[in-house]
Design a protein around this motif. Structure first.
Motif, PDB file in Angstrom:
ATOM      1  N   HIS A   1      45.439 -10.139  59.525  1.00 43.22           N
ATOM      2  CA  HIS A   1      44.671  -9.759  60.785  1.00 43.22           C
ATOM      3  C   HIS A   1      45.165  -8.421  61.280  1.00 43.22           C
ATOM      4  O   HIS A   1      46.207  -7.665  60.688  1.00 43.22           O
ATOM      5  CB  HIS A   1      45.005 -10.600  61.907  1.00 43.22           C
ATOM      6  N   ALA A   2      44.280  -7.740  61.927  1.00 42.52           N
ATOM      7  CA  ALA A   2      44.524  -6.490  62.495  1.00 42.52           C
ATOM      8  C   ALA A   2      45.387  -6.274  63.462  1.00 42.52           C
ATOM      9  O   ALA A   2      45.967  -5.449  63.911  1.00 42.52           O
ATOM     10  CB  ALA A   2      43.172  -5.858  63.047  1.00 42.52           C
ATOM     11  N   THR A   3      45.554  -7.574  64.277  1.00 45.97           N
ATOM     12  CA  THR A   3      46.484  -7.408  65.471  1.00 45.97           C
ATOM     13  C   THR A   3      47.267  -8.512  65.479  1.00 45.97           C
ATOM     14  O   THR A   3      47.011  -9.622  64.917  1.00 45.97           O
ATOM     15  CB  THR A   3      45.776  -7.403  66.894  1.00 45.97           C
ATOM     16  N   SER A   4      48.394  -8.580  66.299  1.00 50.04           N
ATOM     17  CA  SER A   4      49.347  -9.519  66.524  1.00 50.04           C
ATOM     18  C   SER A   4      48.711 -10.702  67.221  1.00 50.04           C
ATOM     19  O   SER A   4      48.931 -11.919  66.916  1.00 50.04           O
ATOM     20  CB  SER A   4      50.515  -9.039  67.151  1.00 50.04           C
ATOM     21  N   GLU A   5      47.728 -10.507  68.261  1.00 48.18           N
ATOM     22  CA  GLU A   5      47.177 -11.410  69.043  1.00 48.18           C
ATOM     23  C   GLU A   5      46.240 -12.192  68.010  1.00 48.18           C
ATOM     24  O   GLU A   5      46.419 -13.627  68.132  1.00 48.18           O
ATOM     25  CB  GLU A   5      46.326 -11.001  69.815  1.00 48.18           C
ATOM     26  N   GLU A   6      45.511 -11.667  67.038  1.00 49.04           N
ATOM     27  CA  GLU A   6      44.514 -12.503  66.229  1.00 49.04           C
ATOM     28  C   GLU A   6      45.534 -13.167  65.352  1.00 49.04           C
ATOM     29  O   GLU A   6      45.144 -14.488  65.201  1.00 49.04           O
ATOM     30  CB  GLU A   6      43.474 -11.666  65.356  1.00 49.04           C
ATOM     31  N   ALA A   7      46.519 -12.824  64.912  1.00 50.11           N
ATOM     32  CA  ALA A   7      47.388 -13.646  63.966  1.00 50.11           C
ATOM     33  C   ALA A   7      48.077 -14.873  64.626  1.00 50.11           C
ATOM     34  O   ALA A   7      48.116 -15.913  63.957  1.00 50.11           O
ATOM     35  CB  ALA A   7      48.300 -12.659  63.127  1.00 50.11           C
ATOM     36  N   ILE A   8      48.318 -14.628  65.881  1.00 48.55           N
ATOM     37  CA  ILE A   8      49.043 -15.878  66.518  1.00 48.55           C
ATOM     38  C   ILE A   8      47.779 -16.854  66.931  1.00 48.55           C
ATOM     39  O   ILE A   8      48.030 -17.998  66.960  1.00 48.55           O
ATOM     40  CB  ILE A   8      49.588 -15.324  67.955  1.00 48.55           C
ATOM     41  N   GLU A   9      46.549 -16.238  67.431  1.00 45.34           N
ATOM     42  CA  GLU A   9      45.321 -17.120  67.568  1.00 45.34           C
ATOM     43  C   GLU A   9      45.120 -18.065  66.421  1.00 45.34           C
ATOM     44  O   GLU A   9      44.972 -19.106  66.374  1.00 45.34           O
ATOM     45  CB  GLU A   9      44.182 -16.251  68.093  1.00 45.34           C
ATOM     46  N   GLU A  10      45.015 -17.530  65.207  1.00 47.06           N
ATOM     47  CA  GLU A  10      44.987 -18.079  64.026  1.00 47.06           C
ATOM     48  C   GLU A  10      45.862 -19.156  63.836  1.00 47.06           C
ATOM     49  O   GLU A  10      45.648 -20.513  63.389  1.00 47.06           O
ATOM     50  CB  GLU A  10      44.829 -17.073  62.745  1.00 47.06           C
ATOM     51  N   THR A  11      47.322 -18.908  64.001  1.00 44.50           N
ATOM     52  CA  THR A  11      48.419 -19.815  63.704  1.00 44.50           C
ATOM     53  C   THR A  11      48.141 -20.919  64.572  1.00 44.50           C
ATOM     54  O   THR A  11      48.301 -21.951  64.257  1.00 44.50           O
ATOM     55  CB  THR A  11      49.805 -19.009  64.274  1.00 44.50           C
ATOM     56  N   GLU A  12      47.848 -20.631  65.775  1.00 44.98           N
ATOM     57  CA  GLU A  12      47.381 -21.727  66.846  1.00 44.98           C
ATOM     58  C   GLU A  12      46.380 -22.811  66.392  1.00 44.98           C
ATOM     59  O   GLU A  12      46.281 -23.802  66.517  1.00 44.98           O
ATOM     60  CB  GLU A  12      47.635 -21.254  68.281  1.00 44.98           C
ATOM     61  N   LYS A  13      45.184 -21.978  66.178  1.00 37.71           N
ATOM     62  CA  LYS A  13      44.104 -22.615  65.837  1.00 37.71           C
ATOM     63  C   LYS A  13      44.318 -23.602  64.497  1.00 37.71           C
ATOM     64  O   LYS A  13      43.662 -24.688  64.684  1.00 37.71           O
ATOM     65  CB  LYS A  13      42.958 -21.589  65.475  1.00 37.71           C
ATOM     66  N   MET A  14      44.757 -23.200  63.657  1.00 37.14           N
ATOM     67  CA  MET A  14      45.109 -23.995  62.525  1.00 37.14           C
ATOM     68  C   MET A  14      46.165 -25.127  62.646  1.00 37.14           C
ATOM     69  O   MET A  14      45.855 -26.485  62.384  1.00 37.14           O
ATOM     70  CB  MET A  14      45.739 -23.219  61.257  1.00 37.14           C
TER      71      MET A  14
END
Lengths: 490, 490
Positions: A176-189
Motif C-alpha cells: 500500500h501507498a500509506t500506513s493508513e491503507e495498510a492498517i485498513e487492509e489488516t483490519e478488513k481481513m
C-alpha cells in the motif's frame, strides 16, 4: 468402522485424536510431523477454501504463486523475522541422489548447493523480493495478492491439524501507498476471518490485538481471532499483520507517490491454515463423534433405507429417487446409502461419527404412513416428519442447525469468560474453571512472561471492542486502563 | 505495457518468452529454476483446475493431501522409479538454522536429520506407503484419489511453464482389484485429459502409448496426449500410467479378494501440470500476443469507452451499466475499463497482448447509431454490431471463437503430420518441414535411440487409433506392422 470413542470429559486430547482418526479426517504419515489429509477431511477443507477464496476475491484480491524455496540470505534480511523462524526451518542442501556403486541410494555430495534453500515457513521474504520488480509508482498500488500453499515449520511435538510440520494455508500479502491503507487492509481481513469463523464454521471468536511479545516476527501489529474450545483452552484461529515498512526496507521496495517523491511501501500479511480444521472439530463435536455445521458439511443429509427384502427397498428407492432432485434443488448435498453390505445401525453410527447434520431413515411403516424419521446430529433429537414438503423442511432445519451450533458455542464461550481481580483469584480460576480470564495487566513484557511461566496462561489478545476501565495489574499492582484476555491455549 | 514483441517467425523461443512476461503470466524468480506465477497467469491456471477438478469428481475421484517430503529409503523401494528420479531430487538434510555468534545465519549442524528427506518429484512412493494402511479387502477398492500439489524436479535448463524446478500439478493415484480395472482407469483418465485439451484448451491432441524407453519410471505402460505447437514441435500435455503391481509389491499392499485370497493391488497414476499453460500459450498465440480460448479466458469480453469529455463518457457508461448484467446473465466474464489514465489505443494493445477474446469499443458515434465496434482477438476482424441483442450476439460469438481456435489448430496439426518411408525422407523432412512424422519402426530401443541421437527426433507415441499397415523400419528395414509418430519435442 470401529465402535466407540473415548469420552471428552475423560480424556479430551484422546477424544480429539480419535475423532480425527475414526471420522477419516487425517492421520499421521510416516514422515515425522507431517500428516495425510484423508478424502473426507480434505473435502471439508475444500469447502473452507472455496468460501474464503470467494471472500478474498470479493474484497479485490487475486491469487498468485511464489516459490517453495527461499534462499537463506533473503530469509535473514529482516532481523526480527529470521529470529522468529530460523529454529524451525527445513533446509535443502543438495539437489541430487546417486547410487553408491553397492546398490545404495545416497546423497550426491558433488551436488551441493552454493547457497542453502529454506523450505518456506511463510513467504514474506520471497514475495517482497518479487514485489521489488512489480512496484514503481503509486499506480501499482495497492497490490492485493493471496497465495494458497503448503508451508513447513519444523515442530517437535505435533498434533493432527493443530500443529504439524507441514501444513496447508493461505497467505495474503498486500502492498500500500500509506500506513493508513495498510492498517485498513489488516483490519478488513481480520473481519473477513471473523465472519468466516462465525457464520460458516459456527465458531464465535474474539477479535483482538496481540501483545508485543506474541506478535508475528517482523510485524508492527498483529491482529487475531481467538476461539474457545470445549476444554476451555483458547485457539488462535487466524492472524492479520500490519508490517509497516519493515519488509519494504529489508528488500528495498520503494514507490513514487503522487507528489513525485520516493517512499517505502507499506505492507500487510494475513493467514489461516488447516489448523481451522482442528478448531472446527474441537468446538462442536461430542462423544459420538464429529458435529459439523451444515454450511461446511460435505454431506448435509444422508438417507438410510430400513427394509426387509428387495420389494420394500424398491418402494423406498422409488420415493428417494423423487426426493433427491428436490433436495438438490435447494442446494443441499445429499447421499443415499443403500449399501446392502452394512446394517442400518452400522450406518447410523458411521454418519453420526462423521458429523452429517441430518439423517433421514425410511422404513416400510414410514412408506405406509407417508413419513420419514429425521435425526438431528447436533441435538440428537428424532422427529417423525411428513414426506410431503420434506425438502423445504430439511432446508429450513439445516439453517436451524447452523444457528443452534453457533449459539451453543457462543453460550459456552460467554459462560467461560470470567473476570479476575487479583493474582490469587486468577490462579484459583485457572485451577477450577477453564476459559478466558479477563484481567488487568500493566502492559509490560516482564509481567506477561512471569504470568506465563507461573501459570502457563498467556495473553490471547487485547480485544478490539474493549471497554476502558481503571484497574491495577493482577501481578504488579501497577495501574491499567483495560482488561486483557488470558487463557491456556493450543 | 511496453509495445511490440518479437515475431514468432523470427525467433519462436523469444516470442514465447516475451508473451509469458509481457502478458503478465509468469516470471523467473530469484530462486534458480523456480517461477513466480503472476495473478493473470494464475487466474488461467485456476480456470483449468476448476474444470479438471470437476471432471475428476464426476468420474468418482476424491481429493486428498499427502506429505511434501519422502524419506530417502521409501524413494528407493521401486528400482525403476529411483533410477528415473534420483538425479533430479532436492534433498532436505537439516531442520534448523542458527546465528553463528557473529551475526551470520548458518545451518545448525547439530540439527541434521537421521534420514534425509526428498522433496517429492511425484508421490507414488509416499502414497503407496500410506495405501498400505487403507487397503485390506476388495471392499476398500477401487480407491480413487487425486492430489493438487507442488512438486520439485531439479532442472538445469528451465523455461517458464514448460520446464521448471518447482511446478504445480495434479496427480491421481488409484488402486484396483484387477489388472483390467486399473487399465480401464488409466485409459479413462487419458480420455478426460484429451477432452479437456480439445474442448477447453482448444488444443487437438493425439492419444497414444509411449515406447518402453519413454515410459514413466515404474510403469508397465504409459499413455499420453501429444499436442503440436506452432513451431512444429510436439509437446506432451498429459500422461496416464498403468503401474501394474509394481508399487503394491514395493510397499507390500495386498488385499483379500472376493474368494478370500490375498493378492497385490493394481495401480494407475496420471497427471497434468502447469506445463499445460505453456501448451495453451504456444498453440494459439500470434505476433500481437496471447490468444486465449474463451472457455479458459479470465476476462472474456473487455469494454473500452472512446470519448471526449465527461458527458460522452457518462452516456456510454449508462449504456454499459445496462449491458453488464445482461452479459453476466449469459455467464460471460466481462471487464469495463473506464480508466482515464490510459488512452483507448493503449488499452486495445494491452487486451490484445493478454488474449481477451472479444473487445467492445463504444464511442459517441456508436451511441448515436445504436451500435458498438466488436473486435475478435482470434481473427483480428472488426464488426459494427447493433446494441440491440448484443449480449446474445457476444455469447454466440464466444462459442464461434472457441470453435475457430480449435479448428485452426486442428488444421495446422493435420497439415503437419507427414509420412516418411525411408530414413533419407525422414531426415529431409526434419530439415524442411516440422511436425509429426509417421514412420515405420522396428520396435527396438536401439533403433529408437539411434534415431534420437542422429536427428533429435523422438517417438512421441504409438497412436491408439493407429491403422495396421505392413511396412519396414526406416532405419533397419526390419518388418513393422504400424507407423509411430516421431517429432522433435519440448
Amino acid at each position: 468402522m470401529s465402535k466407540g470413542i473415548t469420552s471428552k470429559s475423560e480424556d479430551y486430547s484422546q477424544w480429539y485424536n480419535e475423532i480425527v482418526i475414526k471420522a477419516d479426517l487425517a492421520e499421521h504419515s510416516s514422515v515425522k510431523g507431517c500428516m495425510v489429509i484423508k478424502p473426507y477431511g480434505y473435502s471439508i477443507w475444500e469447502k473452507m477454501q472455496a468460501v474464503l477464496d470467494h471472500k478474498f476475491k470479493e474484497t479485490g484480491h487475486s491469487n498468485a504463486y511464489f516459490p517453495l524455496f527461499i534462499p537463506k540470505s533473503y530469509f535473514s534480511k529482516e532481523a526480527a523475522h529470521v529470529d522468529g523462524f530460523a529454529t524451525e526451518c527445513a533446509v535443502v542442501t543438495h539437489y541430487r541422489l546417486k547410487n553408491d556403486g553397492q546398490g545404495n541410494i545416497i546423497v550426491d555430495e558433488e551436488a551441493k548447493l552454493e547457497e542453502e534453500l529454506i523450505v518456506r515457513p511463510t513467504s514474506e521474504t520471497i514475495i517482497w523480493n518479487t514485489y521489488k520488480g512489480w512496484i514503481q509508482s503509486y499506480r501499482d498500488l495497492p497490490l492485493l495478492i493471496n497465495q494458497w500453499a503448503n508451508v513447513v515449520r519444523w515442530e517437535m511435538r505435533t498434533r493432527l491439524f493443530l500443529r504439524t510440520t507441514e501444513f496447508l494455508w493461505q497467505e495474503g500479502h498486500t502492498a500500500h501507498a500509506t500506513s493508513e491503507e495498510a492498517i485498513e487492509e489488516t483490519e478488513k481481513m481480520l473481519d473477513v476471518y471473523a465472519d468466516f469463523a462465525e457464520n460458516w464454521m459456527a465458531v464465535p471468536v474474539v477479535k483482538g490485538r496481540k501483545t508485543e511479545t506474541e506478535r508475528f516476527a517482523g510485524a508492527l501489529d498483529t491482529y487475531c481471532i481467538e476461539a474457545l474450545m470445549q476444554d476451555g483452552k483458547a485457539l488462535q484461529a487466524g492472524t492479520s499483520h500490519f508490517l509497516g515498512q519493515n519488509f519494504a526496507k529489508a528488500f528495498d521496495v520503494k514507490f513514487t507517490n503522487k507528489e513525485g517523491k520516493q517512499d517505502y511501501v507499506w505492507a500487510s500479511s494475513w493467514g489461516v491454515s488447516t489448523r481451522l480444521m482442528g478448531a472446527l472439530i474441537m468446538a462442536h463435536s461430542d462423544d459420538s463423534g464429529l458435529v459439523l455445521p451444515p454450511k461446511l458439511a460435505p454431506i448435509q443429509v444422508v438417507i438410510v433405507p430400513i427394509h426387509k427384502g428387495d420389494e420394500e427397498l424398491q418402494k423406498i428407492s422409488t420415493f428417494v429417487d423423487e426426493l433427491l432432485p428436490r433436495l438438490k434443488g435447494y442446494g443441499i448435498s445429499v447421499k443415499y446409502d443403500d449399501r446392502d453390505s452394512q446394517r442400518p445401525g452400522f450406518k447410523f453410527a458411521e454418519y453420526e461419527l462423521k458429523g452429517v447434520p441430518i439423517r433421514l431413515a425410511i422404513g416400510a411403516r414410514d412408506m405406509e404412513n407417508g413419513t420419514v424419521e429425521l435425526a438431528r446430529r447436533d441435538t440428537k433429537e428424532k422427529f417423525t416428519v411428513p414426506q410431503e414438503g420434506l425438502a423445504e423442511y430439511v432446508f429450513q432445519m439445516l439453517a436451524q442447525i447452523q444457528e443452534n451450533i453457533f449459539n451453543r458455542a457462543l453460550k459456552f464461550r460467554d459462560e467461560h469468560i470470567t473476570e479476575a481481580n487479583s493474582y490469587e483469584e486468577f490462579k484459583a480460576l485457572l485451577e477450577t474453571k477453564t476459559g478466558f480470564i479477563a484481567a488487568h495487566w500493566d502492559g509490560t513484557a516482564e509481567t506477561e512472561k512471569r504470568i506465563k511461566e507461573e501459570t502457563k496462561a498467556t495473553i490471547r489478545c487485547i480485544p478490539l471492542d474493549n471497554k476502558l476501565e481503571d484497574g491495577v495489574c493482577i501481578l504488579t499492582g501497577k495501574p491499567s486502563k483495560q482488561r486483557v484476555l488470558f487463557a491456556k491455549a493450543y
